[in-house]
Design a protein around this motif. Sequence first.
Motif, short mmCIF file in Angstrom:
data_model
loop_
_atom_site.label_atom_id
_atom_site.label_comp_id
_atom_site.label_asym_id
_atom_site.label_seq_id
_atom_site.Cartn_x
_atom_site.Cartn_y
_atom_site.Cartn_z
N GLN A 57 0.83 -1.22 0.00
CA GLN A 57 0.00 0.00 0.00
C GLN A 57 0.86 1.25 0.00
O GLN A 57 0.53 2.24 -0.65
N ASN A 73 -2.64 -11.17 -4.20
CA ASN A 73 -4.03 -10.97 -3.76
C ASN A 73 -4.13 -11.27 -2.27
O ASN A 73 -3.60 -12.27 -1.78
N LYS A 85 -7.28 -11.30 0.60
CA LYS A 85 -8.69 -11.12 0.98
C LYS A 85 -9.47 -10.32 -0.06
O LYS A 85 -10.16 -9.36 0.28
N THR A 138 -8.44 -8.32 -2.48
CA THR A 138 -7.82 -7.16 -3.12
C THR A 138 -6.54 -7.58 -3.84
O THR A 138 -5.72 -8.31 -3.27
N ASP A 139 -6.39 -7.11 -5.07
CA ASP A 139 -5.17 -7.39 -5.82
C ASP A 139 -4.22 -6.20 -5.71
O ASP A 139 -4.62 -5.07 -5.95
N TYR A 140 -2.97 -6.49 -5.36
CA TYR A 140 -1.96 -5.45 -5.29
C TYR A 140 -0.93 -5.70 -6.39
O TYR A 140 -0.44 -6.82 -6.53
#
Length: 356
Positions: free
Chosen positions: A291, A314, A316, A318-320
């Motif tokens: 993040q 990924n 939970k 959310t893809d980062y």
Amino acid sequence: MTVQTLDFPIEKTSNSRLNEVDFNNIAFGKIYSDHMFTADYTDGEWKNCKIEPFKNIELSPAISALHYGQAIFEGMKAYRSQSEEKVLLFRPDKNFERFNLSAERICMPTIPEEIFINGLKELVNVDRNWVPNQPSCALYIRPYMFATDAFIGLKPSETYKFIIFTSPVGSYYAEPVRVKIENHYSRACVGGTGAAKFAGNYAASMYPAKLAQEQGYHQLIWTDAYEHKYIEEAGTMNLMFVLGDTLLTAPASDTILHGVTRRSIIELAKEKGMKVEERPILVQEVIEGLQQGTLKEAFGAGTAATVAHIAQINHKGTDYLLPAVENREFSNWVLQQLSNLQRGIQEDNRGWIHKL
Ligand SMILES: *Cc1c(COP(=O)(O)O)cnc(C)c1O
């Protein structure tokens, strides 16, 4: 390493399949070289060491490996040297040591170094023309052992077979990988078998990996079995991160396989003067790093891929996305270093390379 010599018969094939192989187009793990090394364990000792043409083997339907899973393996590679005359093995002594640690955990007999190492070297030598010279190709070597008692009572087998065969391989992953942090299933637990290259571990990982693949991920990132709070490893690779200016990886333990690639990368990083931390890694700190942009690199480390850059993680739902692979200083550098050593482009002064 000085290993005692060992005399054993070598039966060569009169029907080599080498000319059927398109070395410019090899998939991973589908073609096998001409020969295999085998040995049998009976009456408390290893016997019948030999090299013979690669062929099917005949077994009783009752062998205990098929019922209760006493089976372990290793994975390593032989590389063609830059000059093309030599074949190079990368730290085979480490695979030998780990094989016997796996054997002990699964209640199987250990194998003497002279059988494992001489069998391996002689086999690779016999099939040395199978070692590809194309970049990012190598000869994958698969030593393994399984229980052969024809007995369906549950107890450690009294007889075993040890086999080594080889397979010319190309790249394991065609692209940087997308991974998903697993929050329900587990690969290993404290007191379990995660530190052994034990067949059952891989069988148990297939179902959760399949679920992730159906969602578009190549692999799972396994987390600890109790809280899913700590990062462990991915598929058949150890995981490494560059967080800030530190190379971060989880400690080899009961639940994390002690990878030869992992330990080699740590040694190279330390020599380079990089800060290295081997400590439990919180999922939370990886997510925060993603993040905040402080997580610069993430990669899997293992024999099959050497370094597998991670493109996306990924957690939970959310893809980062991670920074572009070409901007990743450390993992690109270390991949090049390893590859230069493995192919003899850079002289080895650590005793890692065994020349044949
Ligand atoms: C084989 C393996 C690795 C990588 O080990 P290397 O010695 O580097 O090939 C990592 N994790 C698991 C679970 C493995 O089976």
